[in-house]
Every structure is written in C-alpha cells, then in structure tokens.
Design a protein around this motif. Structure first.
Motif, PDB file in Angstrom:
ATOM      1  N   LYS A   1     144.762  67.495 -78.067  1.00  0.00           N
ATOM      2  CA  LYS A   1     145.396  66.186 -78.261  1.00  0.00           C
ATOM      3  C   LYS A   1     146.527  66.226 -79.296  1.00  0.00           C
ATOM      4  CE  LYS A   1     141.574  63.651 -76.528  1.00  0.00           C
ATOM      5  NZ  LYS A   1     140.637  62.715 -76.422  1.00  0.00           N
ATOM      6  N   VAL A   2     147.420  67.192 -79.109  1.00  0.00           N
ATOM      7  CA  VAL A   2     148.605  67.284 -79.969  1.00  0.00           C
ATOM      8  C   VAL A   2     149.835  67.022 -79.098  1.00  0.00           C
ATOM      9  CG1 VAL A   2     149.901  68.696 -81.598  1.00  0.00           C
ATOM     10  CG2 VAL A   2     147.458  69.070 -81.319  1.00  0.00           C
ATOM     11  N   PRO A   3     150.544  65.923 -79.331  1.00  0.00           N
ATOM     12  CA  PRO A   3     151.720  65.645 -78.496  1.00  0.00           C
ATOM     13  C   PRO A   3     152.739  66.785 -78.594  1.00  0.00           C
ATOM     14  CG  PRO A   3     151.672  64.211 -80.428  1.00  0.00           C
ATOM     15  CD  PRO A   3     150.367  64.920 -80.382  1.00  0.00           C
ATOM     16  N   THR A   4     153.135  67.303 -77.445  1.00  0.00           N
ATOM     17  CA  THR A   4     154.040  68.456 -77.421  1.00  0.00           C
ATOM     18  C   THR A   4     155.219  68.170 -76.502  1.00  0.00           C
ATOM     19  OG1 THR A   4     152.209  69.955 -77.864  1.00  0.00           O
ATOM     20  CG2 THR A   4     154.177  70.926 -76.886  1.00  0.00           C
ATOM     21  N   VAL A   5     156.395  68.279 -77.076  1.00  0.00           N
ATOM     22  CA  VAL A   5     157.617  68.056 -76.297  1.00  0.00           C
ATOM     23  C   VAL A   5     158.226  69.410 -75.984  1.00  0.00           C
ATOM     24  CG1 VAL A   5     159.883  66.960 -76.245  1.00  0.00           C
ATOM     25  CG2 VAL A   5     157.990  65.855 -77.465  1.00  0.00           C
ATOM     26  N   PHE A   6     158.256  69.766 -74.720  1.00  0.00           N
ATOM     27  CA  PHE A   6     158.853  71.039 -74.315  1.00  0.00           C
ATOM     28  C   PHE A   6     160.354  70.846 -74.101  1.00  0.00           C
ATOM     29  CE2 PHE A   6     154.444  71.274 -72.841  1.00  0.00           C
ATOM     30  CZ  PHE A   6     154.051  72.488 -73.385  1.00  0.00           C
ATOM     31  N   THR A   7     161.102  71.878 -74.416  1.00  0.00           N
ATOM     32  CA  THR A   7     162.517  71.890 -74.024  1.00  0.00           C
ATOM     33  C   THR A   7     162.683  73.077 -73.072  1.00  0.00           C
ATOM     34  OG1 THR A   7     163.214  73.295 -75.856  1.00  0.00           O
ATOM     35  CG2 THR A   7     163.249  70.913 -76.230  1.00  0.00           C
ATOM     36  N   GLN A   8     163.695  73.019 -72.204  1.00  0.00           N
ATOM     37  CA  GLN A   8     163.838  74.008 -71.126  1.00  0.00           C
ATOM     38  C   GLN A   8     162.534  74.018 -70.316  1.00  0.00           C
ATOM     39  OE1 GLN A   8     166.789  75.717 -70.287  1.00  0.00           O
ATOM     40  NE2 GLN A   8     167.599  74.183 -71.670  1.00  0.00           N
ATOM     41  N   ALA A   9     161.910  75.193 -70.108  1.00  0.00           N
ATOM     42  CA  ALA A   9     160.619  75.299 -69.394  1.00  0.00           C
ATOM     43  C   ALA A   9     160.601  74.392 -68.168  1.00  0.00           C
ATOM     44  CB  ALA A   9     159.468  74.966 -70.336  1.00  0.00           C
TER      45      ALA A   9
END
Lengths: 388, 294
Positions: free
Chosen positions: A136-144
């Motif tokens: 439950k850790v908000p994670t914002v991916f870039t690219q991918a």
C-alpha cells in the motif's frame, strides 16, 4: 582443452550469465506523516527508485532532474503550505530487475517514504507493481509503457504508454500518401513488441496500407546490414522503426547504405538527442513524442524555460516525466490534505479524475494511467520541429 | 551473395573482437572478462577526444589501439599478476582471474555509463564511409576495411604463433606453464606483452566497430563478450585458426537466421548449432584432444 580449463570455461559461462543477466526525516508538525492519520507533514519524503546507472540510465537520470526541478518549485512556492517541503531520496535500480525489487523493498520498508517514483523499465515495473499494491505505497511510474504495470489502486503512471499516442503516426503516413509499410522492431522490448507485432499492422490495415514485411530483432542485435538490405529490396513507402537508441543509430546508417529512401518513422526513444550520433542519416526522421522543446503549450513552454534556467540545457521527455510525476504527487497531497501513504493514494486518484496541465501539456487519465495527444516531430540537423 | 557478404562482414567484426581474447586465453591461460570493457572504453576515449577535436580515421584508430594496450597492460600488472602470485595453483588462479576480470570491467563501464548516460556514442571524424556497388552487391569502405583487417590479423597471428620463437614460447606456456618456466620461458614478461597486444586488438576492434555501426553503447562489449566466448570454445582453445573459423561460422548462422526472418531466434539457433558441434567435438573444431598420462 584441458579438463581444468573446460571446467573453468563452463563456470565462466555461468558467471557471465549471472553477471550480465542480469530516508529522510518525515518530521510532523501536526502529528501527521503516518498512514491514514490525516494532515500534512512538514517534511514529506518521496523516493525515486529508478535506473541511475545501466543501459537505460538516461530515463531514470532524466526523470530525476525533472523531479528535482519540480521539488524546487513546490518548496519555493510553498505550494503545500508554509514550511512544508518535499524531500526526494534516490535509489538506483541499476538496470536490473532483482535490484529494482530489492530497492523498492528498501524504500517501502522506510516508513518516512510516503510515495515512490517507480522504475522506468517495463520488466522492473511489472515485477514491483504487485508489491506496492500489497504494501500500500502509492507508486507513480514514469516510462514503463507495457501492460501489467498499472494493476492495482496503488499503481499510477505519469507517462502515457507509447501505444496510446502512436496511432497518429499512421494517420500522418496515410496523409503523406504511403500505401505500403515495413516494420522493424525490437521484439524483446515489451512496448515495441506490442506495437510492432499487433498495433501497427492493425492500424495500417485499417488505413488500407499493406505491411510488406515485419522484421523482429533481439535486444542484443547490433548489426542491421541484413535487415536493411531486406527493407531496401522491398522498397515500401515507409518504415516503422521500433528500436532502442543504439540500435536505431546503426539501423539508420545501414538503411542509408543499403539504399532505402522511404520515409522512416520511429518512437520517442529517439528523442532526447539519442539519435544525434547518427548525424545526417537521422535527418527527416519523424516520431511522436509526449513532450518536446518544440511544444507550444503554455505549460510546456514554462517547463522548458524553468528547466533551461536550472540546468543550462534543453529538457527532454524523461525530464518532463519526472517533473509531471512529482507535481502530480504534490497536487495529490494538496487535493487530499493528507501526506500519508493513504492520503497520497486518494489524492492521486482525485487529481487523475480531473487531469492537469503539465510539462507534457494537457494530461488526462484513463483510470490511473496518463494520456496525452502527443505530437509528431521531425529531426533535422540536430533539432526537433513540429510536424504540421 | 549479398547475404554472404553480410556474413563475411559480421564474421570479421566477431573475429577482430575475439582475436585478443583467444590469444591470451589460449596461450597464457587468462580468460579475460575485462576484454569487452577494454574494447568499449578504447572507443569511448576516442569519442571523448573527437568530441573536442575532429580527427581523421587513422588518428582515431591509433588512440583506441593505444588506450586498449595501456588498459590491458594495467589490468595484467595491477589485477591478474598479483592474483597469479597469491594463488596456490593454476586452477585457483584461473577462477580468481575470472572474477577479477568482471570486477575490473565494472569500472570503465560505470565511467562510460555515467558520462554518456548510457546513450550511444560515436566519433566526430573527417572520415566518411562510401558505399561501393558491384554485381548488384553493396558494401561500405568500413566493412571492406574490417574484412581485410580481420582476416589479415587472424592469419598473421596464426603464422606468428606457429613459426616464431615467442609464439613457440607462448604455446609452451599454454601447454604447461610450470615446465615452460623451467625451460627458461619468461612467463611474466610474455604475459605482459600478450595482454598489451590483446588490448590493442580490442581497441582496434572497438574503433572499427564504432565506425561501422555509427555508434556503440557502453554495454556493447558485454554482448560481444558472450559471442567471443562461444567462438573460442567452438574453434578450439589454443587454435587461432579455429577462432577464425568459429567467428565466420557463428556469423553465417546468424545471417541465415536473419535471411529466414527468424530475427528473435538468432541467439537460440546460433548457440544451439555451437552446442551440437561441441557434442560431436568437445575440444572444438580445431582444438587438440588432451592426452593424459597416468
């Protein structure tokens, strides 16, 4: 070969396969900063867990610079309130899936880390996406840009997947009068495999264009002489080239040597000056980008100016990714009024529902996944210009 | 015919890269995993220099060869030689050298990745390759240079190892290092010279390949290292002629796969073929069968 040497050779092969295969303080003025407490902490730690070294370090390092600029603006403006600052902590995934997993665990294990900028490589991102959902850790991916990354309520993506803004390339080719296309794609790179094998042929067919050949290559392919000659011999009106940066430099030169004179269209991987080593061979290359210094949107121009002032160089799409991702998190904290992990997760969804103006222009969302129209640019003599 | 020409070019690229590695592994018994990094870093230094000053073809080649030779010599002096001195026996030394090579390789790789951000890099040179056409075939001047250079150096090394006194001494070390030392062969000096030559060859390969491909990435050497390893095993350790053959067989197999448009099967088919050959001839194509006396 002696037995000892043969044994050494076998062990060497195994060693090679293995070798190659492969917190800051969150002081809370109001008692906030832990999950679900509500309120905004005075220092909010965001972790960037992306490649700083390795084969595609340019994406992670670029995102870091963009995020640093965003942090500077957010803190200087007092965007989150007087005395509230964001602190960014960097973890290097070094281009390895195992390392990405361990660094993500390290970041998630640090209770001061409230959100994460997740890995840029699809394979890494797909590996850690289920973990961030469980932790439950908000994670914002870039690219991918591959599938299987935005898979739960805690996974978000600030970079629109290439597939979502690639179709206009086919519209442009159709408008230019192309009736036949060749496709050359890196089948080991998930985004390119999806585009090259399925999407591009489907879009071409819809527009009445014939796909005369489809040539998959591997990530390790370095010489394209054979493929270039096959492409030249077919002489299609256009070539859709879906290759990583070093491959595209070589392929462009060898296509020229083979006598191919059709229009070549590529991807945003060729942006950020990655194609400059191809020299004149890259002239007239057209590709769609989610961001370019050639963009004229007000928010894109403002980002370009601020970036140039801070780093004394022009920004690239990776810088724009990091910048927009960090600002998305800041807007999320403001929207929810809560800098805890739960608060940021809720805020990210609220902001996504409304969209925002960022370095990439007007960004909208499909669920937790960013979308931009993207624009076509032409590379000519070391510069990108918008294709009208 | 064009595909044969492509195979010859690709084989010559593999050959140029592999020759240095085969030379040190087959003679002084050092499997140098830093060879790929030496190859890459030689070209990288050429890139850094030409970023500031445009240089002609031969000047870039000279820089890369010199950097490769110096790097390789330093690797021998600072890493491999101390390992050899501290190891109780040859087998233990070989294993430590293997790991030492991986460690050494990480340093130039990290420097190049940091400097270039892993973006491709090439040379700013006054040299501009031309394309020749004859009988419907197309070849660039760089590809021609690579074919001629690869074959010439491959043959020259084979002849030198067979006919010269130093070649005989090196082969003697390859057969039995301790006995050859007892016969008066100066192993440390010969090892240093051999590593310098191998490094120079890596530098030459790095520069020529960068000219040929337009640009390489910091990781390019790693990819080639795996192929070179396979080529040496296929050709037969200790046989330079075997290395020449191995390079062209691997290139021919890969070109065939590309011709058939089985692009993603290049490594599987090529290495599968090598595996089959080794099942029949475990010592490699031209490697000698070991005779063990009891």
């Amino acid at each position: 070969m002696s037995r000892a040497r043969m044994r050494t050779a076998v062990l060497a092969g195994l060693a090679m396969a293995t070798a190659l295969g492969t917190a800051a303080c969150g002081g809370s003025a109001d008692g906030s900063g832990t999950d679900g407490d509500g309120g905004v902490a005075t220092t909010i730690t965001i972790a960037q867990v992306q490649d700083q070294t390795g084969a595609v370090a340019y994406a992670g390092v670029g995102a870091k610079e963009g995020a640093e600029l965003a942090v500077e603006e957010i803190n200087e403006q007092g965007f989150l309130g007087d005395g509230v600052t964001i602190d960014m902590e960097v973890f290097d995934t070094a281009g390895e899936i195992e390392r990405a997993s361990s660094e993500m665990n390290k970041a998630m294990g640090n209770k001061d880390v409230m959100a994460i900028l997740g890995p840029t490589q699809s394979q890494q991102a797909a590996t850690v996406a289920p973990l961030v959902g469980r932790q439950k850790v908000p994670t914002v991916f870039t690219q991918a840009g591959a599938e299987g990354i935005v898979v739960n309520d805690y996974t978000f993506r600030a970079t629109p997947p290439m597939e979502s803004y690639y179709e206009p390339v086919l519209d442009w080719l159709e408008a230019e009068g192309a009736t036949s296309v060749s496709v050359l794609y890196n089948a080991t790179f998930p985004t390119f495999a999806l585009l090259g094998k399925d999407s591009v042929p489907e879009w071409a067919e819809e527009r009445g264009m014939e796909v005369v050949q489809s040539l998959p290559v591997e990530m390790t392919t370095q010489d394209f002489a054979g493929q270039a000659q096959q492409i030249a011999s077919k002489g299609a009106d256009a070539l859709v080239m879906l290759l990583i940066a070093p491959q595209s430099v070589t392929a462009l030169g060898q296509l020229q040597d083979a006598g191919y004179d059709g229009q070549i269209v590529a991807t945003s991987v060729q942006a950020a000056g990655n194609i400059s080593e191809a020299g004149d061979d890259a002239n007239d290359l057209v590709y769609p980008v989610p961001f370019s210094v050639a963009f004229t949107d007000e928010s894109s121009v403002a980002f370009t100016k601020a970036f140039e002032a801070k780093f004394d160089k022009s920004p690239n799409p990776y810088n724009a990714d990091g910048y927009d991702a960090m600002w998305w998190i800041a807007r999320a904290i403001k929207a929810s009024g809560d800098s805890s992990r739960e608060g940021i997760q809720e805020g990210l969804q609220k902001v996504a529902a409304e969209g925002y103006e960022g370095a990439m222009g007007a960004v909208t969302f499909d669920g937790n996944d960013a979308r931009v129209p993207g624009q076509l640019v032409r590379w000519m003599d070391g510069k990108e210009t918008l294709v009208n | 015919m064009q595909d044969l020409l492509n195979a010859a070019t690709l084989g010559s690229i593999y050959l140029l890269f592999t020759l240095g590695m085969a030379l040190v592994w087959g003679t002084i018994g050092i499997l140098n995993f830093a060879h790929g990094a030496t190859f890459m870093f030689s070209a990288f230094i050429g890139h850094v220099v030409t970023k500031h000053t445009e240089l002609p073809f031969l000047a870039v080649i000279a820089i890369a060869v010199a950097v490769g030779a110096v790097m390789s010599t330093l690797t021998q002096l600072l890493a491999f030689q101390p390992i050899l001195k501290r190891s109780k026996n040859q087998h233990a030394a070989e294993m430590r050298i293997l790991i030492g090579g991986i460690g050494v390789a990480a340093i130039p790789l990290a420097i190049a990745q940091r400097y270039t951000r892993s973006s491709p890099f090439g040379f700013r040179s006054s040299y501009d390759a031309e394309v020749y056409q004859f009988l419907g075939l197309r070849i660039t001047t760089t590809a021609l240079i690579i074919i001629v250079t690869g074959l010439a150096i491959g043959i020259a090394l084979t002849v030198w190892l067979r006919n010269s006194r130093q070649g005989l001494a090196l082969r003697a070390i390859g057969v039995d290092a301790e006995t050859s030392a007892g016969m008066g062969v100066n192993r440390p000096a010969l090892a240093l010279g051999t590593m310098a030559v191998a490094g120079g060859l890596a530098g030459l390969a790095g520069a020529l390949l960068t000219f040929h491909l337009g640009a390489i990435a910091p990781e390019t050497g790693d990819t080639l290292l795996i192929k070179a390893f396979a080529i040496v095993v296929l050709g037969g350790l200790g046989s330079m002629l075997g290395t020449v053959l191995g390079a062209y067989i691997l290139a021919a197999a890969e070109t065939f796969v590309i011709f058939m448009n089985w692009g993603t099967w290049v490594n599987a088919v090529s290495f599968g073929l090598i595996f089959l050959i080794l099942l029949v001839r475990p010592q490699g194509l031209l490697g000698r069968k070991e005779v063990r006396r009891t």
